[in-house]
Enzyme design. Structure first.
Site, PDB file in Angstrom:
ATOM      1  CG  HIS A  66      -0.566  -0.089   2.524  1.00  0.00           C
ATOM      2  ND1 HIS A  66      -0.329   1.028   3.285  1.00  0.00           N
ATOM      3  CD2 HIS A  66      -0.320  -1.150   3.326  1.00  0.00           C
ATOM      4  CE1 HIS A  66       0.036   0.654   4.509  1.00  0.00           C
ATOM      5  NE2 HIS A  66       0.066  -0.667   4.563  1.00  0.00           N
ATOM      6  CG  ASP A  68      -2.909   3.970   2.532  1.00  0.00           C
ATOM      7  OD1 ASP A  68      -2.543   2.921   1.978  1.00  0.00           O
ATOM      8  OD2 ASP A  68      -3.742   3.987   3.458  1.00  0.00           O
ATOM      9  CD  GLU A 122      -3.579  -1.747   5.172  1.00  0.00           C
ATOM     10  OE1 GLU A 122      -3.870  -2.789   5.788  1.00  0.00           O
ATOM     11  OE2 GLU A 122      -3.076  -0.758   5.748  1.00  0.00           O
TER      12      GLU A 122
HETATM   13 ZN   LIG Z   1       0.066  -1.571   6.459  1.00  0.00          ZN
END
Ligand SMILES: [Zn+2]
Length: 369
Positions: A66, A68, A122
């Site tokens: 991810h 983010d 996420e």
């Molecule tokens: Zn994570």
């Protein structure tokens, strides 16, 4: 990519602050970066996830990390073997290691395909992984990049239910408070009953195997000068693999029913804000064997399986796509979401070798399986 190039990639990713919902700048950077590194079919989707591919043919493996992080900027600082920054552990080092490992796999070309995905949100809505599912990627295996530490493989995550309750009593003048039900106090009473009921019903040996409850917000309303007659409670349940989200929601509703029998003057409505089923990956797959072998060869020690009390994108993907999955990545997850987030660069570099070797083993074993 040599070690310095891999470290530079991670450092560049940390320099671009990308809390959930604000991943665009990092996505643009990574798209250019992986295109320059020779990834093919580099693209984005409607949620803002990015994809790139190395190799072709079958089998194919998804490496999903991810982009983010949680909010809270941490200045980038390198001190000998340590690199500090938001996302250093959770989970930019995993995504950077996946990119580095795939890039060095270029010579495999026609013996299999690696799809690297950098997904959004996420840490918040999980919109990224949900969009990834809608893309219908054709994959035989998937690894999710989250900090497990280089010697460990995460195979299980708890589930989660987020609920919002609206609790209402009759309003009235605060001077008549001895006659009226205070919605805040009564709602809190209800909360304690929910907590006790769920703990009694599903508390086993250890936190992983128990349902845990967390009240995250209380907000009340009252007419001016009145006793509070409306109260909103937001809470979060974490579920072990043997409790489904439906079962836990039903248990909460049963508490409401009993509570209303004792308190006919209250009204209770609820809304499920989000739910993610618990997930346990099959430990007996070629993918796990490939990771085990790669860890043993690279780290020189046998691996360990980990169960996590949080949830990850693997829960959502694994529930829908029935292929072997695992979660693996560098970093000490106890530093995730802390002000002290930092990665050991030696560990980061080791994880690149583990991903690389695991894929090489997997591709060669897959052919003979
Ligand atoms: Zn994570």
């Amino acid at each position: 990519m040599d070690n310095e190039a891999s470290i530079r990639l991670l450092q560049d990713m940390l320099e671009i602050y990308s809390p959930s919902g604000k991943e665009q700048k990092l996505a643009n950077f990574l798209k250019d970066e992986i295109a320059n590194l020779g990834f093919e079919n580099v693209r984005t989707d409607d949620a803002g996830n990015i994809y790139g591919e190395i190799g072709s043919g079958s089998p194919s493996i998804l490496l999903c990390g991810h982009m983010d992080t949680v909010a809270g900027w941490i200045p980038i600082k390198r001190e000998e073997d340590l690199l500090y920054g938001r996302g250093a552990v959770d989970a930019k080092s995993s995504l950077a290691a996946m990119i580095s490992a795939s890039q060095t796999l270029k010579p495999i070309r026609k013996t299999g395909k690696v799809i690297v995905a950098g997904v959004v949100e996420e840490e918040s809505t999980a919109n990224g992984i949900r969009q990834l599912l809608r893309e219908n990627l054709d994959v035989n295996y998937a690894i999710f990049g989250e900090p497990s530490g280089v010697k460990n493989i995460t195979f299980a995550y708890k589930g989660r239910v987020s609920l919002k309750i609206k609790f209402q009593t009759t309003s009235g003048h605060i001077g008549a408070q001895h006659l009226l039900d205070n919605a805040v106090e009564k709602a809190f009473e209800l909360w304690n009953e929910i907590k006790t009921e769920l703990n009694d019903k599903w508390s086993q040996n250890g936190i992983f195997d128990s349902v845990t409850t967390c009240l995250v917000k209380i907000r009340s309303q009252r007419t001016s000068g009145g006793v509070p007659d409306v109260c909103f409670l937001d809470f979060d349940l974490r579920l072990p693999p043997y409790v489904t989200t439906d079962q836990s929601i039903k248990a909460v509703r049963d508490v409401f029913t009993k509570y209303k029998e004792k308190n006919p003057n209250v009204s209770i409505s609820h809304h499920v804000v989000d739910r993610i089923e618990p997930f346990m990956a099959d430990k007996n797959t070629l993918l796990m064997k490939a990771l085990e072998r790669a860890i043993l060869e690279t780290v020189g020690e046998p691996f360990k399986f980990l169960k996590k009390t949080g949830t990850g994108d693997m829960n959502i993907f694994g529930a829908e796509v029935k292929v072997p999955v695992a979660t693996y990545g560098p970093g000490d997850s106890s530093l995730s979401h802390t002000e002290n987030e930092r990665i050991k660069l030696s560990e980061y570099l080791t994880s690149i070798q583990v991903y690389k070797r695991a894929i090489e083993h997997l591709f060669s074993w897959h052919k003979h399986a």
